[in-house]
Every structure is written in structure tokens, then in C-alpha cells.
Scaffold this motif. Structure first.
Motif, PDB file in Angstrom:
ATOM      1  N   GLU A 128     -40.406  -8.724  35.615  1.00 67.19           N
ATOM      2  CA  GLU A 128     -40.035  -9.878  36.451  1.00 67.19           C
ATOM      3  C   GLU A 128     -41.091 -10.172  37.515  1.00 67.19           C
ATOM      4  O   GLU A 128     -41.352 -11.328  37.818  1.00 67.19           O
ATOM      5  CB  GLU A 128     -38.681  -9.624  37.125  1.00 67.19           C
ATOM      6  N   GLU A 129     -41.694  -9.126  38.079  1.00 68.75           N
ATOM      7  CA  GLU A 129     -42.682  -9.324  39.139  1.00 68.75           C
ATOM      8  C   GLU A 129     -43.887 -10.099  38.609  1.00 68.75           C
ATOM      9  O   GLU A 129     -44.377 -11.023  39.266  1.00 68.75           O
ATOM     10  CB  GLU A 129     -43.127  -7.972  39.698  1.00 68.75           C
ATOM     11  N   LEU A 131     -43.938 -12.081  35.978  1.00 66.74           N
ATOM     12  CA  LEU A 131     -43.473 -13.426  35.645  1.00 66.74           C
ATOM     13  C   LEU A 131     -43.346 -14.273  36.911  1.00 66.74           C
ATOM     14  O   LEU A 131     -43.756 -15.442  36.928  1.00 66.74           O
ATOM     15  CB  LEU A 131     -42.140 -13.343  34.901  1.00 66.74           C
ATOM     16  N   ASP A 132     -42.808 -13.703  37.969  1.00 67.81           N
ATOM     17  CA  ASP A 132     -42.697 -14.418  39.242  1.00 67.81           C
ATOM     18  C   ASP A 132     -44.081 -14.786  39.785  1.00 67.81           C
ATOM     19  O   ASP A 132     -44.282 -15.897  40.298  1.00 67.81           O
ATOM     20  CB  ASP A 132     -41.938 -13.586  40.278  1.00 67.81           C
ATOM     21  N   SER A 133     -45.052 -13.878  39.665  1.00 74.43           N
ATOM     22  CA  SER A 133     -46.420 -14.148  40.114  1.00 74.43           C
ATOM     23  C   SER A 133     -47.042 -15.289  39.304  1.00 74.43           C
ATOM     24  O   SER A 133     -47.679 -16.184  39.848  1.00 74.43           O
ATOM     25  CB  SER A 133     -47.297 -12.907  39.979  1.00 74.43           C
ATOM     26  N   PHE A 134     -46.839 -15.250  38.002  1.00 73.48           N
ATOM     27  CA  PHE A 134     -47.343 -16.286  37.118  1.00 73.48           C
ATOM     28  C   PHE A 134     -46.781 -17.654  37.525  1.00 73.48           C
ATOM     29  O   PHE A 134     -47.519 -18.631  37.675  1.00 73.48           O
ATOM     30  CB  PHE A 134     -46.957 -15.949  35.672  1.00 73.48           C
ATOM     31  N   ILE A 135     -45.476 -17.710  37.739  1.00 73.84           N
ATOM     32  CA  ILE A 135     -44.823 -18.961  38.132  1.00 73.84           C
ATOM     33  C   ILE A 135     -45.358 -19.439  39.483  1.00 73.84           C
ATOM     34  O   ILE A 135     -45.659 -20.623  39.660  1.00 73.84           O
ATOM     35  CB  ILE A 135     -43.289 -18.796  38.167  1.00 73.84           C
ATOM     36  N   ALA A 136     -45.507 -18.527  40.425  1.00 75.57           N
ATOM     37  CA  ALA A 136     -45.993 -18.892  41.758  1.00 75.57           C
ATOM     38  C   ALA A 136     -47.413 -19.454  41.694  1.00 75.57           C
ATOM     39  O   ALA A 136     -47.704 -20.489  42.298  1.00 75.57           O
ATOM     40  CB  ALA A 136     -45.939 -17.681  42.688  1.00 75.57           C
ATOM     41  N   ILE A 137     -48.288 -18.795  40.952  1.00 73.33           N
ATOM     42  CA  ILE A 137     -49.680 -19.246  40.850  1.00 73.33           C
ATOM     43  C   ILE A 137     -49.760 -20.618  40.179  1.00 73.33           C
ATOM     44  O   ILE A 137     -50.456 -21.518  40.667  1.00 73.33           O
ATOM     45  CB  ILE A 137     -50.537 -18.205  40.098  1.00 73.33           C
TER      46      ILE A 137
END
Length: 151
Positions: A128-129, A131-137
């Protein structure tokens, strides 16, 4: 900002776009492309994201000659995947815009589903971490590409 890191990030971004496109082409169910070419699918993707757009703008976005877009649009019109946007035609008779139809949205949903299934295999083990980083970037990049430079 470290210029070498930025260059590496830009290179990786370009490589992921290229390799990802090739991967999707290899992996997705070819039945999706039975009625539509990749170039036509790309055009529908643009219309889905941008909304009604002029053929000239589509040619610029796809980096092709207007005649290539005209040919693609003719085929998409014949298949019922796009139509002329009457709301734009009434305002300015010189500026015609094309828009995606419900039938076009349906084929794009099929394509999106096929792409999701193909890519899911690659990232099923992502935590999840990440994936969350990918979405944020990518959210930041999208906003900045559109001209919003606020944080």
C-alpha cells in the motif's frame, strides 16, 4: 534538487511509458482490438480525458498530420464511437469538435478493464505504501502538467 536524480527520474518515466505501452499491447486480450486500432484507441483516450476537441488539436496531441486524424475519425464515426459535438458547432461554425459517444465510452471501458487486468499481474505484490507514493507522485505531475503549480 539533485540534477542527476531528476535526469534519472525523467529517463525512467520515458522508459516506463514506452515499455508499459509495449507490455500492454502484448498482454491484453486482442479481442478488445478486434474493432479498433491502437491509434483509434489512443484518439478515444484523448477524447475521454480532454472532452470534445477539434481535429486539429487531436493531430497536435497525437503528433501526426491532420489527414491521419481525419482517417481515424472517419472510421470511428462510421463505427459510432465518436460524433460531432453539436453544442460547439452551433457557437462557431468554423470550429468543429468531436466527442466520444456512449458506444465509444463502452469500448474504452473494455480496454481499460483489459489494461487493468494485464497490469494487475505486475503490481499485485506492491504494498500500500508504494501504491500511495505512486498515486501521490502522479497526482502532482498531472497537476503541474495542467499548469497548477500549487502544493
Amino acid at each position: 534538487m539533485d540534477e542527476k536524480k531528476l535526469c534519472r527520474a525523467i529517463d525512467l518515466f520515458a522508459e516506463v511509458l514506452f515499455e508499459g505501452t509495449e507490455f500492454v499491447q502484448r498482454e491484453i486480450n486482442q479481442d478488445v482490438f478486434q474493432h479498433i486500432s491502437r491509434e483509434q484507441a489512443d484518439l478515444l483516450t484523448i477524447l475521454k480525458i480532454k472532452g470534445p476537441t477539434s481535429p486539429g488539436s487531436l493531430a497536435l496531441i497525437q503528433n501526426v498530420h491532420k489527414s491521419a486524424v481525419s482517417n481515424r475519425l472517419k472510421k470511428l464515426l462510421e463505427k459510432g464511437f465518436v460524433e460531432w459535438d453539436e453544442s460547439h458547432i452551433n457557437h462557431d461554425k468554423r470550429s468543429k469538435h468531436i466527442k466520444i459517444t456512449a458506444k465509444g465510452e463502452h469500448i474504452m471501458a473494455e480496454l481499460d478493464s483489459a489494461i487493468f487486468q494485464a497490469l494487475r499481474k505486475l503490481i499485485d505484490d506492491a504494498d500500500e505504501e508504494h501504491l500511495d507514493s505512486f498515486i501521490a507522485i502522479f497526482t502532482i505531475l498531472k497537476r503541474k502538467f495542467k499548469g497548477d503549480h500549487t502544493e
